[in-house]
Design an enzyme around this catalytic site. Sequence first.
Site, short mmCIF file in Angstrom:
data_model
loop_
_atom_site.label_atom_id
_atom_site.label_comp_id
_atom_site.label_asym_id
_atom_site.label_seq_id
_atom_site.Cartn_x
_atom_site.Cartn_y
_atom_site.Cartn_z
N HIS A 153 -6.47 -6.14 -1.93
CA HIS A 153 -7.19 -6.30 -0.60
C HIS A 153 -7.39 -7.66 -0.34
CE1 HIS A 153 -8.80 -1.75 -0.77
NE2 HIS A 153 -7.60 -2.08 -0.79
N ASN A 162 -3.57 9.29 4.48
CA ASN A 162 -2.48 8.34 4.82
C ASN A 162 -2.13 8.43 6.43
OD1 ASN A 162 -1.69 7.90 2.26
ND2 ASN A 162 -0.61 9.86 2.07
N ARG A 194 0.88 -1.04 0.04
CA ARG A 194 0.00 0.13 0.01
C ARG A 194 0.85 1.29 -0.05
NH1 ARG A 194 -3.20 2.73 4.53
NH2 ARG A 194 -5.19 3.94 3.50
N HIS A 209 0.34 4.33 -2.75
CA HIS A 209 -0.04 5.66 -2.15
C HIS A 209 1.13 6.56 -2.58
CE1 HIS A 209 -3.45 5.44 0.79
NE2 HIS A 209 -3.37 4.54 -0.14
#
Length: 322
Positions: free
Chosen positions: A197, A98, A70, A74
């Site tokens: 996910h 975040n 992740r 990001h």
Amino acid sequence: MASYHPTSAFIPATATKLCLLIFSLVVGMASAQLSSNFYETSCPEALCTIKSGVDCAVSSEKRMGASLLRLHFHDCFVNGCDASILLDDGGEKTAGPNNNSVRGYEVIDNIKSEVEKICPGVVSCADIVAVAARDSVVALGGPSWTVQLGRRDSTTASAATANSDLPPPTLSLSGLISAFSKKGFTAKEMVALSGSHTIGQARCISFKPRIYNETDIDSSFATSLQSKCPRTGGDNNLSPLDVTSPASFDNAYFKNLVAKKGLLHSDQQLFSGGSTDAQVNAYISNPASFRTDFANAMVKMGNLSPLTGSSGQIRTNCRKAN
């Protein structure tokens, strides 16, 4: 009768082809400067050093594999894969998507310090994040891919871009398709990347509205989540994104969606009577195609607007510009 000049008929087409060639060269320049063997001579031990750090971190805590994946996502979705998310004073760390959510910074710090010992000032933080994401997926049983290398690190970060460009868990299917399209991804690639996910956990605050207000959710699943995520409070309580096999990179995430057990609103949107239902079913019936599509989409994500050549810098400390 007007005279006919054969060569004149080809001028527009040739000019068009030339323009397209120049355009493709310009667009491809950044990614063309990345290469899989970038550190082959300058730091040949870089990749195995990164892998050792990731394997150690993931063996200590399985969830860290998802966190490192992740972190790369990001980073790349905010002005490209430039390690801007790692800057302590840049504002990205504390941006809405975040803050108190993205993690794994210490793992990157530890890997960076080990790499600096063997090759000081050579390997960028951005490349470490990209390789760590791949190694994390592999450590949890997922596919591997060749990480293109040679990214350099930014000197600034953007909280505003993080807030605007990172897709929140409240997005509709059309919102998801649009958010990923802005970064050059097709709807199919968006579904594949959402399959990340299959590992990791989410905070109660990110799925609370879904388990109390939505109807396209398995009732027993919602009830079990409500015990860990009360209507008031408990915002930081964690639940696995894939209730079936939260520490294994597999296609169970998609099976959960069909069973109306998507944890986030944005997860369930992928299987809600819309245009991506067929792709979810395809990844259930052919898990190998999910692995291949995910790996290819990760390579593409890693190529988002990298700083190369003399742009940016190689940070000594990933948390601050030199």
